[in-house]
Design an enzyme around this catalytic site. Structure first.
Site, PDB file in Angstrom:
ATOM      1  N   HIS A 174      -0.579  -3.322  -1.884  1.00  0.00           N
ATOM      2  CA  HIS A 174      -0.250  -2.343  -2.518  1.00  0.00           C
ATOM      3  C   HIS A 174      -1.223  -2.390  -3.933  1.00  0.00           C
ATOM      4  CE1 HIS A 174       2.990   0.823  -3.499  1.00  0.00           C
ATOM      5  NE2 HIS A 174       1.916   1.382  -4.146  1.00  0.00           N
TER       6      HIS A 174
ATOM      7  N   ARG B 208       3.098   5.389   1.015  1.00  0.00           N
ATOM      8  CA  ARG B 208       4.432   4.427   0.865  1.00  0.00           C
ATOM      9  C   ARG B 208       4.796   3.850   1.983  1.00  0.00           C
ATOM     10  NH1 ARG B 208       3.648   4.295  -3.776  1.00  0.00           N
ATOM     11  NH2 ARG B 208       4.723   5.258  -5.379  1.00  0.00           N
TER      12      ARG B 208
ATOM     13  N   GLU C  60       7.855  -4.120   1.765  1.00  0.00           N
ATOM     14  CA  GLU C  60       7.152  -4.841   1.132  1.00  0.00           C
ATOM     15  C   GLU C  60       7.488  -5.580  -0.387  1.00  0.00           C
ATOM     16  OE1 GLU C  60       4.342  -1.314   0.067  1.00  0.00           O
ATOM     17  OE2 GLU C  60       5.004  -1.667  -2.203  1.00  0.00           O
TER      18      GLU C  60
HETATM   19  P1  NAD Z   1       0.624  14.786  -5.185  1.00  0.00           P
HETATM   20  O1  NAD Z   1       1.940  15.058  -5.525  1.00  0.00           O
HETATM   21  O2  NAD Z   1      -0.770  14.987  -6.218  1.00  0.00           O
HETATM   22  O3  NAD Z   1       0.236  15.112  -3.500  1.00  0.00           O
HETATM   23  C1  NAD Z   1       1.082  15.063  -2.713  1.00  0.00           C
HETATM   24  C2  NAD Z   1       1.091  16.165  -1.801  1.00  0.00           C
HETATM   25  O4  NAD Z   1       1.920  15.838  -0.780  1.00  0.00           O
HETATM   26  C3  NAD Z   1       1.405  17.430  -2.161  1.00  0.00           C
HETATM   27  O5  NAD Z   1       0.443  18.371  -1.908  1.00  0.00           O
HETATM   28  C4  NAD Z   1       2.643  17.850  -1.257  1.00  0.00           C
HETATM   29  O6  NAD Z   1       2.664  19.222  -1.103  1.00  0.00           O
HETATM   30  C5  NAD Z   1       2.562  17.064  -0.039  1.00  0.00           C
HETATM   31  N1  NAD Z   1       3.470  16.853   0.577  1.00  0.00           N
HETATM   32  C6  NAD Z   1       4.836  17.134   0.353  1.00  0.00           C
HETATM   33  N2  NAD Z   1       5.608  16.721   1.326  1.00  0.00           N
HETATM   34  C7  NAD Z   1       4.894  16.681   2.419  1.00  0.00           C
HETATM   35  C8  NAD Z   1       4.979  16.684   3.839  1.00  0.00           C
HETATM   36  N3  NAD Z   1       6.490  16.605   4.189  1.00  0.00           N
HETATM   37  N4  NAD Z   1       4.136  16.568   4.512  1.00  0.00           N
HETATM   38  C9  NAD Z   1       2.713  16.353   4.375  1.00  0.00           C
HETATM   39  N5  NAD Z   1       2.419  16.470   2.769  1.00  0.00           N
HETATM   40  C10 NAD Z   1       3.524  16.757   2.060  1.00  0.00           C
HETATM   41  O7  NAD Z   1       0.476  13.108  -5.130  1.00  0.00           O
HETATM   42  P2  NAD Z   1      -0.808  12.159  -5.092  1.00  0.00           P
HETATM   43  O8  NAD Z   1      -0.863  11.791  -6.746  1.00  0.00           O
HETATM   44  O9  NAD Z   1      -1.726  12.605  -4.545  1.00  0.00           O
HETATM   45  O10 NAD Z   1      -0.196  11.040  -4.367  1.00  0.00           O
HETATM   46  C11 NAD Z   1       0.192  10.761  -3.101  1.00  0.00           C
HETATM   47  C12 NAD Z   1       1.188   9.473  -2.877  1.00  0.00           C
HETATM   48  O11 NAD Z   1       0.475   8.501  -2.894  1.00  0.00           O
HETATM   49  C13 NAD Z   1       2.310   9.466  -3.886  1.00  0.00           C
HETATM   50  O12 NAD Z   1       3.313  10.031  -3.608  1.00  0.00           O
HETATM   51  C14 NAD Z   1       2.331   7.828  -3.643  1.00  0.00           C
HETATM   52  O13 NAD Z   1       3.557   7.527  -2.807  1.00  0.00           O
HETATM   53  C15 NAD Z   1       0.962   7.285  -3.358  1.00  0.00           C
HETATM   54  N6  NAD Z   1       0.207   6.534  -4.220  1.00  0.00           N
HETATM   55  C16 NAD Z   1       0.079   5.194  -3.946  1.00  0.00           C
HETATM   56  C17 NAD Z   1      -0.724   4.478  -4.547  1.00  0.00           C
HETATM   57  C18 NAD Z   1      -1.060   3.202  -4.055  1.00  0.00           C
HETATM   58  O14 NAD Z   1      -1.616   2.181  -5.174  1.00  0.00           O
HETATM   59  N7  NAD Z   1      -1.359   2.735  -2.899  1.00  0.00           N
HETATM   60  C19 NAD Z   1      -1.031   4.797  -5.881  1.00  0.00           C
HETATM   61  C20 NAD Z   1      -0.404   5.902  -6.428  1.00  0.00           C
HETATM   62  C21 NAD Z   1       0.103   6.929  -5.568  1.00  0.00           C
END
Ligand code: NAD
Length: 333
Positions: free
Chosen positions: A294, A233, A262
């Protein structure tokens, strides 16, 4: 047939939803959902929204007045919703995972492009310039990847890095020790991760704790050779601080699939406009920055999964199952 108002529609959304939809009368709108467009939900019990829609208290009130009960997020993140305000007003369902591979592979694509300067060689050879001066990269093998967030995407990204022969250190306030032991990787605190990593890749959600996790302060603790990769994000990075660090050569490169401002720019063709965001313009102009719009999620597999899960979320809701909805987003989760 229940009507769904579908906001911020792109051709690939319509194509994938039309392929899997059998049960709903979907009204596709190109506009983003916000206070100017929420009125389009009239007559619908459900709306479908995406990452750059604005679902604040005003929009929530307008949706509820229109009779909307269900907000279908066709994405994993929900930082664009005022969840506290939505509590007891709307049921919110999301797609928690659609393809962690899509996003993790895109993160590695950004690293490979930046490191081996493929964006430059592509332009050179199109102009019959076959010089390779200035295109020197480094072996990823043996380098250290610092991974912030070891959930679904972070874990796939770690596996990709391990496949390249990299060393991985990770930070997550909720560490997955079984995964770490299985892969032979180490968890570390952020101080160590910033100091030791050659590549820093963000895979955590945007929360009050992670906002600007990449700040002036953290950038000053990194190696001068560090690459910063953000496919999560935009607001995880203070972009002005990143721009300063890049210009002062305190870090080496940035690969950004997301950007903090964005919403007005990404997903739109703004090629004929003067972009009035100076930070974005300067970042775009730098040879050691690659910005994608994105698009990390954008694979065939992910689009199919997004459509299928969103439609089955709607099925669960409209079948009357309101208490035990698997993909529900609730305030405080
Ligand atoms: P997920 O929920 O499986 O994993 C997120 C991880 O982040 C968890 O293990 C959580 O414990 C950890 N976390 C929470 N707070 C934290 C902190 N303060 N510091 C470090 N880690 C922390 O999510 P995911 O499916 O792996 O997705 C991760 C992120 O990717 C989403 O939140 C979303 O913002 C982003 N995303 C982007 C796209 C894109 O097209 N660019 C697509 C999907 C997801």
């Amino acid at each position: 047939m229940e009507k769904i108002a579908f906001f911020d529609t792109k051709p690939y959304d319509k194509e994938s939803f039309d392929r899997f939809n059998k049960s709903y009368d979907i009204h596709y709108f190109e506009d983003k959902l916000n206070a100017e467009t929420a009125a389009l939900s009239a007559g619908c019990r459900a709306v479908c929204a995406f990452v750059n829609d604005t679902i604040d208290s005003r929009v929530i009130d307008m949706l509820v007045t229109n009779g909307v009960e269900l907000l279908l997020m066709r994405c994993a993140g929900y930082n664009n919703i005022d969840l506290k305000y939505a509590k007891d007003k709307l049921t919110i369902l999301r797609v928690p995972a659609y393809s962690p591979y899509a996003v993790a592979e895109h993160a590695m694509a950004l690293i490979l492009l930046l490191n081996r300067k493929i964006h430059k060689s592509y332009l050179r050879t199109r102009d019959y310039n076959f010089s390779i001066n200035g295109l020197t990269g480094f072996d990823l093998h043996g380098k250290t990847a610092g991974v912030i967030g070891t959930g679904k995407i972070g874990q796939v990204f770690i596996d990709i890095c391990l496949g390249f022969g990299m060393k991985v250190i990770a930070y997550d306030p909720y560490p997955n020790h079984d995964f770490a032991a299985d892969r032979g990787i180490e968890y570390a605190d952020l101080d160590r991760l910033f100091a030791e990593s050659d590549i820093i890749s963000l895979h955590c959600p945007l929360t009050k704790d992670t906002r600007y996790i990449i700040s002036d302060d953290s950038l000053r603790r990194m190696k001068k050779s560090a690459f910063i990769i953000n496919t999560s994000r935009g607001k995880l990075i203070d972009s002005e601080a990143l721009l300063r660090a890049l210009r002062e050569k305190r870090v080496a490169a940035a690969g950004l699939d997301v950007y903090e401002e964005e919403a007005d720019v990404f997903y739109e063709d703004r090629s004929g406009d003067i972009i009035d965001d100076e930070t974005l313009s300067l970042l775009v102009s730098m040879p050691n920055v690659i910005i994608t719009s994105h698009q990390a999620f954008l694979t065939e597999e992910a689009l199919s999964a997004i459509a299928q899960v969103t439609l089955s979320n709607a099925d669960e809701f409209f079948s009357g199952r309101k208490d035990d909805l698997a993909n529900r987003v609730v305030y405080g989760m």
